[in-house]
Design an enzyme around this catalytic site. Structure first.
Site, PDB file in Angstrom:
ATOM      1  N   ASP A 150       0.828  -1.206   0.000  1.00 40.93           N
ATOM      2  CA  ASP A 150       0.000   0.000   0.000  1.00 40.93           C
ATOM      3  C   ASP A 150       0.860   1.252   0.000  1.00 40.93           C
ATOM      4  O   ASP A 150       2.077   1.205   0.203  1.00 40.93           O
ATOM      5  CB  ASP A 150      -0.923   0.005   1.223  1.00 40.93           C
TER       6      ASP A 150
ATOM      7  N   TYR B 129       7.203  -9.431   7.294  1.00 42.12           N
ATOM      8  CA  TYR B 129       6.957  -8.006   7.495  1.00 42.12           C
ATOM      9  C   TYR B 129       7.492  -7.587   8.861  1.00 42.12           C
ATOM     10  O   TYR B 129       7.499  -8.364   9.817  1.00 42.12           O
ATOM     11  CB  TYR B 129       5.458  -7.694   7.440  1.00 42.12           C
TER      12      TYR B 129
END
Length: 422
Positions: A191, A250
């Site tokens: 994103d 992540y």
């Protein structure tokens, strides 16, 4: 307006303990159903607005600058070693990026694919397939996916890959009045605001004169200090950056208040009894976040309630199950790249490794874990939310500035790759 975001406060039951979240069909406000958090810490749980305000009232510029420096130096995932007090020579990421000759050694799964010869095979097997490992700064782009009139990573990469497109495809694009661009397939879209240290994408062409070094240099010249091609190598046509991947890692960096003190559960309970109007705490215990988020480790679970790309209540459509290999949280410090600045910023790092992630899943997990830890919820708080059917059961996504795609794995997961280990 604040009342619109505040869940109904139901009294705790005196007999059998109720689940952490219960769906209320009898009470509706403003046309939508509410969730009753009926556990003992209901009065300490932030509303959606309170959670949002707390998340964004952080010194995010320090985190953004830290990520920007990692991208500028091209350190990749190994650049995080110092943050966790590890010697980078023990990190598999360093060996994965390049060997002593400066070339990338293929992982075992890629070696198997690369030895398969395509001689005597026509069609798509004749084209050259290149694996590209990218590092880019999330704050400089509007996300990965190409969109009209937006500065995206995919748009920039494909534009510069256009010079390596074969003549046949170039002619087809010209006939359709389309720009001559390459086609980059990615391991996972990020994103707007999300940084990547070792994102993986692939590009193919029928041209025989294209060399990996040419692709690497072209991408590095596209936007210096904002995007960097770490490694480009030719791989088998069978390699697919998304479908061949076995796990993604992540890291979320959350700035902490240096002078904030955590409040124990016993202290919270006594404060509520003495003052019924006691407000939710504005700090949390990182150790509690670690305990809460560790409950996900080693489990195959449906994360639809933590996703933002699908209806939480639907029973069909794309799969929502993910297997969490590793989920930990720890405290560390960020130091400024400026040698004259000796101040450090205390931060909480949340490291998550799974076979796949849903849209905004990591950010919602982090925000919800912080909210539950601040409220003093039980360690199984996230597990209790799995069967919820309303988004209001979870917290709004944490800011994108703190999230980083560390790397993508094409071999079996090895916990020694992780930064936060026991």
């Amino acid at each position: 307006m604040l009342a619109k975001f505040r869940p109904l406060m139901a009294a705790a039951p005196t007999t059998k303990a109720a689940p952490a979240v219960a769906f209320s069909t009898a009470v509706e406000r403003d046309g939508y159903a509410q969730y009753n958090h009926t556990d003992a810490c209901q009065h300490l749980r932030w509303t959606a607005r309170e959670s949002y305000e707390y998340m964004y009232a952080r010194p995010w510029s320090r985190v953004v600058d830290f990520y920007a420096e990692l991208v500028r130096t091209g350190a990749g995932a190994a650049g995080l070693a110092e943050l966790f007090g590890k010697d980078e020579i023990f990190l598999p990421q360093k060996d994965h990026l390049r060997d002593t000759n400066g070339e990338e050694p293929l992982a075992s799964s890629e070696k198997q694919m690369s030895v398969k010869s395509s001689k005597g095979r026509g069609g798509r097997w004749e084209r050259a397939n290149f694996k590209i490992v990218l590092s880019y700064h999330g704050g400089s782009f509007d996300g990965w996916q190409k969109q009209p009139d937006l500065n995206t990573v995919q748009g920039l990469v494909e534009k510069h890959l256009g010079q390596f497109v074969d003549e046949r495809k170039a002619k087809q694009l010209q006939e359709r009045s389309l720009p001559i661009e390459g086609c980059a397939t990615v391991a996972g879209r990020t994103d707007k605001g999300v940084t990547a240290l070792q994102q993986v994408c692939s590009f193919y062409t029928w041209r025989k004169d294209v060399q990996p070094a040419d692709i690497k240099d072209t991408i590095n010249e596209a936007s210096p200090d904002k995007i960097k091609s770490l490694v480009v190598s030719e791989v088998s046509r069978e390699f697919h950056p998304n479908f061949s991947a076995k796990w993604r890692r992540y890291l979320y960096i959350f700035p902490l208040d240096g002078d904030a003190k955590s409040i124990s559960e016993d202290e919270q309970s006594s404060m509520i009894l003495e003052n019924p109007e006691y407000k939710a705490p504005r700090s949390f215990d990182v150790a509690k976040v670690d305990k809460i988020i560790r409950q996900l480790e080693g489990k195959m679970l449906s994360y639809k309630i933590f996703a933002r790309d699908t209806q939480a209540s639907r029973s069909d459509g794309p799969a929502t199950e993910c297997f969490m290999f590793h989920s930990r949280a720890a405290v560390t410090k960020l130091y400024s790249a400026d040698e004259n600045c000796k101040e450090s910023t205390p931060v909480m790092c949340v490291e998550l490794v799974a076979n796949r992630f849903l849209r905004k899943m990591v950010r919602v997990l982090v925000a919800t874990s912080i909210r539950e830890a601040a409220a003093g919820a039980d360690e199984d708080a996230l597990l209790n939310l799995m069967e919820a059917t309303c988004r209001r059961a979870t917290a709004p996504p944490a800011p994108a500035e703190g999230l980083c795609l560390v790397d993508v794995g094409y071999e079996d997961f090895d916990e020694q790759r992780c930064f936060i280990v026991d």
